[in-house]
Design a protein around this motif. Structure first.
Motif, PDB file in Angstrom:
ATOM      1  N   LYS A  78      -5.138  10.793   6.272  1.00  8.03           N
ATOM      2  CA  LYS A  78      -4.567  11.293   5.113  1.00  8.03           C
ATOM      3  C   LYS A  78      -3.169  10.384   4.503  1.00  8.03           C
ATOM      4  N   ILE A  79      -3.294  10.630   3.425  1.00  6.60           N
ATOM      5  CA  ILE A  79      -2.178  10.043   2.675  1.00  6.60           C
ATOM      6  C   ILE A  79      -1.071  11.091   2.261  1.00  6.60           C
ATOM      7  N   ARG A  80       0.193  11.002   2.646  1.00  9.22           N
ATOM      8  CA  ARG A  80       1.511  11.945   2.591  1.00  9.22           C
ATOM      9  C   ARG A  80       2.120  11.793   1.271  1.00  9.22           C
ATOM     10  N   GLY A  81       1.992  10.386   0.767  1.00 15.66           N
ATOM     11  CA  GLY A  81       2.794  10.245  -0.551  1.00 15.66           C
ATOM     12  C   GLY A  81       3.060   8.662  -0.721  1.00 15.66           C
ATOM     13  N   PHE A  82       3.386   8.171  -1.597  1.00 20.23           N
ATOM     14  CA  PHE A  82       3.673   6.803  -1.928  1.00 20.23           C
ATOM     15  C   PHE A  82       5.301   6.389  -1.873  1.00 20.23           C
ATOM     16  N   LYS A  83       5.298   5.638  -0.869  1.00 18.77           N
ATOM     17  CA  LYS A  83       6.823   5.603  -0.603  1.00 18.77           C
ATOM     18  C   LYS A  83       7.224   4.297  -1.057  1.00 18.77           C
ATOM     19  N   GLN A  84       8.495   4.196  -1.579  1.00 15.21           N
ATOM     20  CA  GLN A  84       9.370   2.960  -1.654  1.00 15.21           C
ATOM     21  C   GLN A  84       9.939   2.781  -0.266  1.00 15.21           C
ATOM     22  N   THR A  85       9.615   1.366   0.225  1.00 15.34           N
ATOM     23  CA  THR A  85       9.846   1.339   1.297  1.00 15.34           C
ATOM     24  C   THR A  85      10.772  -0.304   1.487  1.00 15.34           C
ATOM     25  N   ARG A 114       1.121  18.901   1.547  1.00 20.93           N
ATOM     26  CA  ARG A 114       0.580  17.874   0.163  1.00 20.93           C
ATOM     27  C   ARG A 114      -0.227  16.866   0.730  1.00 20.93           C
ATOM     28  N   ALA A 115      -0.390  16.489   1.906  1.00 24.55           N
ATOM     29  CA  ALA A 115      -1.285  15.566   2.334  1.00 24.55           C
ATOM     30  C   ALA A 115      -2.671  15.569   1.998  1.00 24.55           C
ATOM     31  N   SER A 116      -3.348  14.531   1.677  1.00 26.14           N
ATOM     32  CA  SER A 116      -4.733  14.444   1.077  1.00 26.14           C
ATOM     33  C   SER A 116      -5.390  13.454   1.927  1.00 26.14           C
ATOM     34  N   TRP A 117      -6.621  13.863   2.241  1.00 26.36           N
ATOM     35  CA  TRP A 117      -7.913  13.020   2.889  1.00 26.36           C
ATOM     36  C   TRP A 117      -7.866  11.736   1.861  1.00 26.36           C
ATOM     37  N   PHE A 118      -8.235  10.532   2.375  1.00 25.81           N
ATOM     38  CA  PHE A 118      -8.609   9.450   1.386  1.00 25.81           C
ATOM     39  C   PHE A 118      -9.658   8.506   2.501  1.00 25.81           C
ATOM     40  N   SER A 119     -10.077   7.748   1.710  1.00 24.28           N
ATOM     41  CA  SER A 119     -11.226   6.883   2.280  1.00 24.28           C
ATOM     42  C   SER A 119     -10.889   5.213   1.893  1.00 24.28           C
ATOM     43  N   HIS A 120     -10.861   4.562   2.835  1.00 22.17           N
ATOM     44  CA  HIS A 120     -11.062   3.011   2.411  1.00 22.17           C
ATOM     45  C   HIS A 120     -11.696   2.538   1.364  1.00 22.17           C
ATOM     46  N   LYS A 121     -12.959   3.176   1.491  1.00 22.27           N
ATOM     47  CA  LYS A 121     -14.188   2.907   0.440  1.00 22.27           C
ATOM     48  C   LYS A 121     -13.763   3.146  -0.929  1.00 22.27           C
ATOM     49  N   ALA A 122     -12.557   3.779  -1.110  1.00 22.39           N
ATOM     50  CA  ALA A 122     -12.153   4.409  -2.407  1.00 22.39           C
ATOM     51  C   ALA A 122     -10.797   4.062  -2.405  1.00 22.39           C
ATOM     52  N   GLU A 123     -10.357   2.919  -1.861  1.00 28.92           N
ATOM     53  CA  GLU A 123      -8.969   2.462  -1.911  1.00 28.92           C
ATOM     54  C   GLU A 123      -9.082   0.844  -2.502  1.00 28.92           C
ATOM     55  N   THR A 124      -8.234   0.387  -3.234  1.00 24.64           N
ATOM     56  CA  THR A 124      -8.213  -0.928  -3.742  1.00 24.64           C
ATOM     57  C   THR A 124      -6.627  -1.442  -3.240  1.00 24.64           C
ATOM     58  N   ALA A 125      -6.504  -2.365  -2.570  1.00 22.53           N
ATOM     59  CA  ALA A 125      -5.286  -3.070  -1.845  1.00 22.53           C
ATOM     60  C   ALA A 125      -5.322  -4.348  -2.189  1.00 22.53           C
ATOM     61  N   THR A 126      -4.261  -4.770  -3.170  1.00 25.72           N
ATOM     62  CA  THR A 126      -3.770  -6.007  -3.389  1.00 25.72           C
ATOM     63  C   THR A 126      -2.457  -6.228  -3.572  1.00 25.72           C
TER      64      THR A 126
END
Length: 770
Positions: A78-85, A114-126
């Motif tokens: 799960k993803i809980r948010g998009f964090k500035q780190t 608020r957390a949501s399930w996600f999959s690396h198959k539906a993830e693009t990371a560059t």
């Protein structure tokens, strides 16, 4: 054109990030390498940093809970948010963080709700663009960063109740909703140390859709009657009705200086949309990564190389901003003032002095020139150079390796900053310790200066490690003083102390060992004991920490044969250990144990240079053998791609240098010690316009040994290259073979630098002849 099955994506029209055509080096990069980590076992302890090189702000999809140093782990659901780190490592943790999260259906703030399930198959990371599908909310999130800002785009479903959560985290925060401007402002003070009392990270978010729902949050309570909250844990929710596929854009920026400066930093985005910002970020990454051009038949090797190069240019991060007049300014994490000039942070010199900073000096010297200016400011604002900064002085690790970082930069030709202030700084740091942060300066300097070592039995942990590093750091100070033409009487003491490593050598065991104040060795002695007299390693790892004088160590061990036998023993020993100092098996121990390389512990920094030391003892082919073993087995482009903590670019820069075929064993010299080239061809495009071409056309998995070598067309037998050789532009040609050439590089005239060869200590009146 090669095709990628995983990890690399390119920018296409309509932003269809599914094509795999490689059009630039950034397409080989996977930010997910090293993320399959946990407290007990590190395969990098990284997170996907969505950022520009050396950027002030990084963004990360947050799978961990608030305050968890493992912000993103590959095995999470799960993803809980998009964090500035701004986190440099999970062990140091974060500061100035806040998170954004789209939700649908019900107005929720709690991070678990608020957390949501996600999959690396539906993830693009560059590095320059991130995209993921949040299944529980049926929302696609996209991020494209600049140095201090980012563009978000949320693609919502048809829903009467679509929301965006802004979480400023705990430990003191403020959030205010301004509906008339479609804006949210606030600040977060959450940190893990190293900040002044007035520390804040001010943020601003601007939406392109009016709010039909607003609420402030204090201590978890959502209040639709309020637009702002100041609390231990403040936040906000805004909402609206959305059509299916409707895109809501959010422009985000922050500042450590002021709310007004955050608004200025927002202008980095201009009027560009996500595609345009990502395209500009992509160009920046291709320009930076493109400084090194690689040709090879194995695409996984290219993926690994460029993923390591990506990690090598993230830290130290910029901690400066550009004001309304266009001037460089920074909030000082040391005294809390806003001051002119550069500032960089989030790096530990115990790790990165070894090859990360030498790498910058070779490939990105203009960046390190700015970093040296930042070190001048650090000294002026705090009275010390940093050893571990995040964002200010942090209590972590040992050594006084700021001396190495300063000396190597100047000795490699970097100019245009206040080196005289840095000279005073390195001298001060050698004879003082920070009053509040014991790892800054030199803990135990009084003992070290009097006895020639930090004693084992005076309550200073990891004393042998300190002694060995202090001796090398003294050599760095001496070399810098010589280059600055300082008086002999001022610098000769550092030359003498550079030999203090000898005080810990135990001829009985042929290893370094803790020594008591009365001159007796610590007993009982277990060379396999981690910690205690050493730092995250044992005597077998730290004995080789005589970067500046391998010949002196060879002499102590009775000559080259004895030295080589001890080196060989590191790999012959089984991976046995004594963890009693820690009371448990720390992850660094476990990483050594499972790699099937004996007692060699590449997953931690103290031993990473050791493989190259065979070049000083007449058996360079053994260096070639073991370097290739490490590169082939311990680095991959997968989420478990490292063999221990990546550590702010150090373990990555080791791979990058080693792929070139050489490595800076002793920063502060002008030499790079030979290993074995990894690719058929590499080109280094230097800032001065020159090119270094490294050619090994018959290289391959079955050919790891250097049969012969040419430099600019002439036969070359030395076991090192010089910095000037490279700066002049060079053509380096290797002929590789499946069998070692045991004749090449065996003459002492071919060996790299050792201080013993230029230093003669005359005991009478402690006179030093140089």
């Amino acid at each position: 054109m090669k095709k990628l099955a995983l990890f690399a994506f390119t920018l296409l029209s309509a932003w269809a990030m599914t094509a795999k055509t490689i059009t630039g080096p950034v397409d080989y990069v996977s930010p997910l390498v090293g993320t399959q980590s946990k407290h007990a076992l590190s395969t990098g302890n990284t997170y996907p940093a969505i950022a520009l090189p050396w950027g002030m702000n990084f963004w990360v999809p947050q799978t961990g809970k608030m305050g968890d140093g493992w912000a993103y782990t590959y095995d999470a659901d799960k993803i809980r948010g998009f964090k500035q780190t701004h986190q440099p490592s999970p062990w140091i943790n974060d500061y100035g963080q806040f998170a954004i999260m789209p939700v649908t259906g019900k107005a929720v703030f709690n991070q678990d709700e608020r957390a949501s399930w996600f999959s690396h198959k539906a993830e693009t990371a560059t590095p320059y663009y991130y995209k993921v599908y949040l299944a529980d909310h049926d929302v696609v999130t996209e991020i494209a960063p600049t140095e201090r800002a980012a563009a978000f785009r949320f693609t919502f479903p048809e829903n009467d109740h679509s929301y965006v959560v802004v979480d400023a985290f705990d430990k003191g925060s403020f959030v205010k909703v301004i509906p008339s401007e479609n804006k949210i402002i606030g600040y977060t003070t959450k940190n893990s140390g190293g900040v002044p009392a007035n520390f804040k990270n001010y943020f601003v978010l601007v939406f392109d859709k009016p709010f039909t729902y607003t609420a402030a949050v204090a201590s978890g309570v959502i209040d639709t009657n309020k637009l702002e909250a100041t609390d231990n844990h403040a936040g906000a929710l805004i909402g609206f009705k959305t059509r299916k596929g409707e895109q809501v854009n959010v422009r985000v920026a922050s500042s450590f200086i002021s709310p007004e400066q955050a608004e200025l930093n927002l202008k980095e985005l201009g009027t560009d949309n996500v595609e345009q910002i990502a395209a500009k970020g992509r160009k920046v990454w291709n320009d930076v990564l493109g400084r090194i051009e690689v040709k090879d038949d194995d695409i996984d090797h290219l993926r690994t190389f460029y993923s390591c190069l990506y990690r090598s240019v993230l830290f130290p991060r910029s901690f400066y901003e550009i004001d309304a007049k266009g001037d460089v300014m920074h909030y000082s994490p040391y005294n809390g003032e806003v001051l002119p000039g550069y500032m960089f942070t989030d790096t530990g010199f115990w790790d990165t002095f070894r090859c990360l900073f030498p790498f910058l000096n070779l490939m990105y010297p203009s960046m390190n020139t700015k970093m040296q200016e930042g070190l001048v400011n650090t000294y002026k604002e705090s009275g010390f150079l940093p050893e571990w900064a995040s964002p200010g002085h942090r209590g972590c690790m040992v050594g006084n390796n700021s001396a190495s970082v300063v000396a190597d930069a100047y000795l490699k030709g970097l100019k245009g900053y206040d080196i005289e202030t840095l000279w005073e700084a390195v001298k001060h740091g050698a004879n003082a310790v920070h009053p509040n942060v014991r790892s800054t300066g030199r803990l135990g300097h009084e003992y070290y200066n009097k006895l020639g070592y930090v004693p084992y039995n005076v309550g200073i942990n990891e004393n042998a490690a300190r002694t060995l590093e202090y001796a090398y750091d003294d050599w760095c100070i001496y070399q810098l003083g010589k280059a600055l033409k300082k008086p002999k009487k001022e610098i000769e003491i550092f030359a003498k102390r550079a030999m203090n490593y000898k005080n810990l050598y135990d001829p009985k065991h042929k290893l370094m060992r803790g020594k008591n104040e009365d001159g007796t060795f610590q007993s009982p002695f277990n060379p396999l004991k981690w910690g205690d007299a050493f730092t995250e390693g044992n005597s077998w790892h730290y004995t080789w920490s005589v970067f500046h004088d391998p010949q002196g160590l060879i002499d102590l061990m009775g000559g080259k044969d004895g030295f080589n036998q001890m080196m060989d023993s590191v790999f012959i020993l089984p991976p046995i250990f004594d963890e009693s100092y820690y009371g448990a098996v720390i992850h660094e121990i476990r990483e050594m144990q499972i790699m099937n390389m004996g007692n060699y512990a590449h997953g931690n920094q103290p031993i990473q240079h050791m493989l190259y030391m065979y070049n000083y003892s007449g058996q360079p082919w053994k260096a070639q053998h073991w370097i290739r073993e490490v590169m082939d087995k311990l680095y991959t482009p997968a989420p478990d791609g490292y063999c221990g903590d990546e550590d702010n670019g150090q373990t990555s820069a080791w791979y990058v240098f080693s792929a070139m075929g050489f490595y800076p064993v002793c920063p502060g010299t002008d030499e790079y010690v030979l290993g074995t080239p990894y690719f058929k061809e590499m080109k280094l495009h230097l800032e001065n316009g020159k090119t270094v071409t490294i050619s090994a056309p018959n290289n391959g998995d079955d050919k790891r040994y250097i049969s012969s070598m040419k430099l600019n067309g002439k036969e070359y037998t030395k076991n090192y290259l010089t910095h000037q050789d490279l700066l002049n532009g060079a053509t380096i040609s290797f002929k590789m073979d499946a069998k070692p050439n045991q004749q090449r590089g065996t003459k002492e005239t071919d060996f790299p630098y050792s201080f013993s060869n230029e230093f003669i200590a005359v005991p009478l009146k402690s006179k030093i002849v140089l």
